[in-house]
Design a protein around this motif. Structure first.
Motif, short mmCIF file in Angstrom:
data_model
loop_
_atom_site.label_atom_id
_atom_site.label_comp_id
_atom_site.label_asym_id
_atom_site.label_seq_id
_atom_site.Cartn_x
_atom_site.Cartn_y
_atom_site.Cartn_z
N ILE A 73 0.83 -1.21 0.00
CA ILE A 73 0.00 0.00 0.00
C ILE A 73 0.86 1.25 0.00
O ILE A 73 0.49 2.29 -0.56
N THR A 74 2.06 1.18 0.62
CA THR A 74 2.95 2.34 0.63
C THR A 74 3.46 2.64 -0.78
O THR A 74 3.52 3.79 -1.21
N GLU A 75 3.82 1.60 -1.51
CA GLU A 75 4.30 1.80 -2.88
C GLU A 75 3.20 2.37 -3.77
O GLU A 75 3.44 3.29 -4.57
N LYS A 76 1.99 1.85 -3.63
CA LYS A 76 0.89 2.37 -4.44
C LYS A 76 0.56 3.81 -4.08
O LYS A 76 0.29 4.63 -4.96
N GLU A 77 0.58 4.12 -2.81
CA GLU A 77 0.26 5.48 -2.38
C GLU A 77 1.31 6.47 -2.88
O GLU A 77 0.99 7.58 -3.29
N ARG B 238 -6.42 3.85 6.09
CA ARG B 238 -7.27 3.63 4.92
C ARG B 238 -7.16 2.21 4.37
O ARG B 238 -7.77 1.88 3.36
N THR B 239 -6.39 1.39 5.02
CA THR B 239 -6.21 0.02 4.52
C THR B 239 -7.36 -0.87 5.01
O THR B 239 -7.20 -1.68 5.92
N LYS B 240 -8.51 -0.66 4.42
CA LYS B 240 -9.67 -1.45 4.81
C LYS B 240 -9.51 -2.92 4.42
O LYS B 240 -9.97 -3.82 5.12
N SER B 241 -8.87 -3.16 3.29
CA SER B 241 -8.69 -4.54 2.87
C SER B 241 -7.79 -5.29 3.85
O SER B 241 -7.99 -6.49 4.10
N LEU B 242 -6.78 -4.57 4.41
CA LEU B 242 -5.94 -5.21 5.41
C LEU B 242 -6.76 -5.62 6.62
O LEU B 242 -6.61 -6.74 7.13
N ALA B 243 -7.63 -4.72 7.06
CA ALA B 243 -8.47 -5.05 8.21
C ALA B 243 -9.37 -6.24 7.92
O ALA B 243 -9.60 -7.09 8.77
#
Length: 575
Positions: A43-47, A271-276
């Motif tokens: 997610i960090t790379e995409k952001e 914002r990482t809902k998919s992670l949750a």
């Protein structure tokens, strides 16, 4: 054997429970760490890729917007002929210069550029200033750092003629300044310096809304603009604050500016809902498996303990508790048997205490009610005796008629509560009796009832002691114009009754003594307040301590007695 006996006892049940808990915790923690590490990197790379793309687009937009503002300024300066007065200084009027400045600002606003103020320094070092809100003068502007920068460095601060600078200064962090080195487009003669002041909110409007915060540095590396949420980070000199952000930098056109896009790393993770969702699924699967295993293994062993837990919870919630039937023959079965015995004895004790309490409260209430009636009758008969010496026979007959009505109402003990309208009828008769005693010279009253409250139930003979107290202790020194006002109203789920008199009043210490159960003595003055104290005790017995009577007074300002009751109607009225 001795060594084994010295070790603390730990049964198989406790060991199994401990192993299940430890296995569950280790599995969940390990799964969370692995999934979190993988997803955080992704997610960090995409952001960061999104930030670089958005920041580059924003950089191009800023360059275009800034260029448009600068072009508008040059166009409007020529149109408004702001520096035309320098061609003929003999006809120079400051008012004409100020009008041209005002016209320039107006035209800029009409073209969508919201200018806060304008300052010019012409080639003869003459200064003029115009504030759109007319709140600041030239002397106020001279105290700002931007003025000092222009005054001291106006000959060297510009890299070339006709260039434009954008600046921001710490003493006014909410303002951004456009400083223009203006030359005549036809003759290329230097005319002066123009400084426009913009509010940072306007600059924020130009940038628009984005998912990241922005910082702009000018060509010298000084801070020009930052988003409001980054102001604390920019003021903090600790570099660790910047380490909390994911930062993407790019240049703004050919201006030499640097535009940074920043996103708080904690915001990215939030914002990482998919992670949750992934973590939740893994944890649910593990927990379901553990719960199924524990339920299968301990269904019999923990049955008695769960039954005891449920029984204790039912007791705490005030629910009926059934007798526990042990499921196994072990130590917990003995606990269940002892609980059944203890609960049976406790239930009998509580029932006996409740019966004793009810009988004691009923006896106390009847004693208080019986204590009030003789007190009232004594005062009324004394009033009739006095009137018989002063009045004729017709007044005595009328008085006895009203007294008979009051006697029937007070002696009749079939009901403890009556509708408010009946209670007010008793009070009217009582006041008529008191007025006859005084010959009508010093007592008057007014009863104002909110519609709909007359059907609510109140304790019988509730208001009579209050009115009596007002007459005896409040109005006894007033020869004329004595008045008692009785009102009723609803507030939320309560019935509010108020009795007001314009008598001599009293202090707060005397009020506290009157209402205190421990403050009474055997003196005649204190016995006059027995009705007030009895009302307070009756209300607490009937409704609880949250309801009752309050008294407000001060010497020379009369007294207000406020009674708070629950809204209650008779069964016939409800039907």
């Amino acid at each position: 054997m001795k060594l084994l006996r010295r070790k603390p006892f730990l049964g198989i049940r406790e060991k199994m429970i401990l192993c299940c808990i430890l296995s569950t915790i280790i599995t969940i923690v390990f799964s969370d760490l692995v999934v979190y590490w993988i997803y955080q990197k992704d997610i960090t790379e995409k952001e960061f890729f999104y930030m670089e793309d958005g920041n580059q687009i924003l950089s191009d937009n800023i360059d275009n917007l800034i260029s448009t503002i600068e072009e508008k300024l040059v166009t409007e300066l020529e149109y408004c002929t702001v520096f035309s007065y320098q061609d003929d200084l003999s006809n120079l009027y400051v008012a004409d210069v100020m009008r041209s400045l005002k016209r320039l600002v107006t035209l800029m606003k009409m073209r969508g550029t919201n200018v806060k103020s304008i300052y010019i320094l012409d080639q003869y070092t003459c200064s003029y200033y115009y504030d759109t809100k007319e709140e600041l003068l030239l002397d106020d502007f001279k105290e700002k750092s931007v003025y000092q920068e222009i005054r001291d460095n106006h000959k060297t601060m510009f890299p070339r003629q006709g260039s434009t600078l954008w600046r921001s200064f710490p003493d006014n962090p909410d303002e951004i300044y456009l400083i223009k080195h203006y030359i005549n487009s036809e003759t290329t003669d230097y005319k002066g310096i123009v400084c426009l002041t913009f509010d940072k909110d306007y600059f924020h409007t130009l940038l628009g809304e984005h998912d990241f915060s922005s910082i702009i540095y000018d060509e010298k590396g000084y801070l020009l603009y930052c988003s409001e949420d980054l102001r604390y980070a920019m003021q903090c000199k600790d570099n660790s604050v910047r380490d909390q952000y994911l930062i993407s930098s790019t240049s703004v056109g050919k201006r030499g500016w640097t535009l940074e896009a920043l996103v708080n790393k904690s915001t990215i993770l939030a914002r990482t809902k998919s992670l949750a969702s992934i973590l939740l699924i893994v944890e649910l699967v593990v927990l379901i498996g553990v719960i199924a295993m524990i339920a299968y293994l301990f269904r019999g062993m923990l049955g008695n303990i769960l039954a005891l837990d449920k029984s204790f919870r039912d007791i705490n919630a005030g629910k009926p508790v059934e007798q526990i039937i042990p499921r196994t023959r072990d130590e917990t079965a003995y606990l269940c048997q002892q609980f059944n015995t203890m609960y049976g004895e406790l239930t009998q004790s509580v029932e006996k205490m409740a019966q004793d309490s009810t009988l004691r409260e009923r006896a106390e209430y009847n004693a208080l009610l019986a204590q009030m009636n003789p007190h009232f009758l004594y005062n009324t008969l004394e009033s009739i005796s006095s009137m018989a010496k002063l009045s004729g026979q017709e007044d005595i007959v009328h008085t006895i008629h009203m007294l008979g009505y009051l006697l029937r109402a007070s002696i009749n003990g079939n009901t403890q509560k009556i509708p408010l309208q009946k209670e007010l009828l008793y009070i009217r008769y009582y006041l008529e009796l008191q007025k006859l005693v005084t010959g009508g010279r010093r007592l008057d009253w007014d009863i104002s009832i909110e519609p709909g409250t007359e059907q609510y139930l109140v304790p019988k003979l509730l208001l009579q002691p209050v009115v009596e107290n007002s007459i005896i202790h409040g109005l006894h020194l007033i020869k004329d114009d004595g008045i008692i006002v009785i009102t009723s109203g609803k507030k939320k789920d309560c019935l509010i009754l108020e009795v007001y008199d314009n008598g001599e009043g009293t202090n707060q210490e005397e009020i506290d003594r009157i209402l205190s159960e421990d403050g009474q003595d055997d003196s005649g003055n204190d016995r006059a307040h027995i009705g007030i104290r009895s009302i307070q005790k009756r209300l607490h017995i009937l409704y609880g301590p949250e309801y009752g009577m309050q008294m407000e007074s001060s010497p020379g300002n009369g007294m207000i007695v406020r009674i708070t009751l629950p809204l209650e109607k008779s069964e016939e009225e409800n039907v």
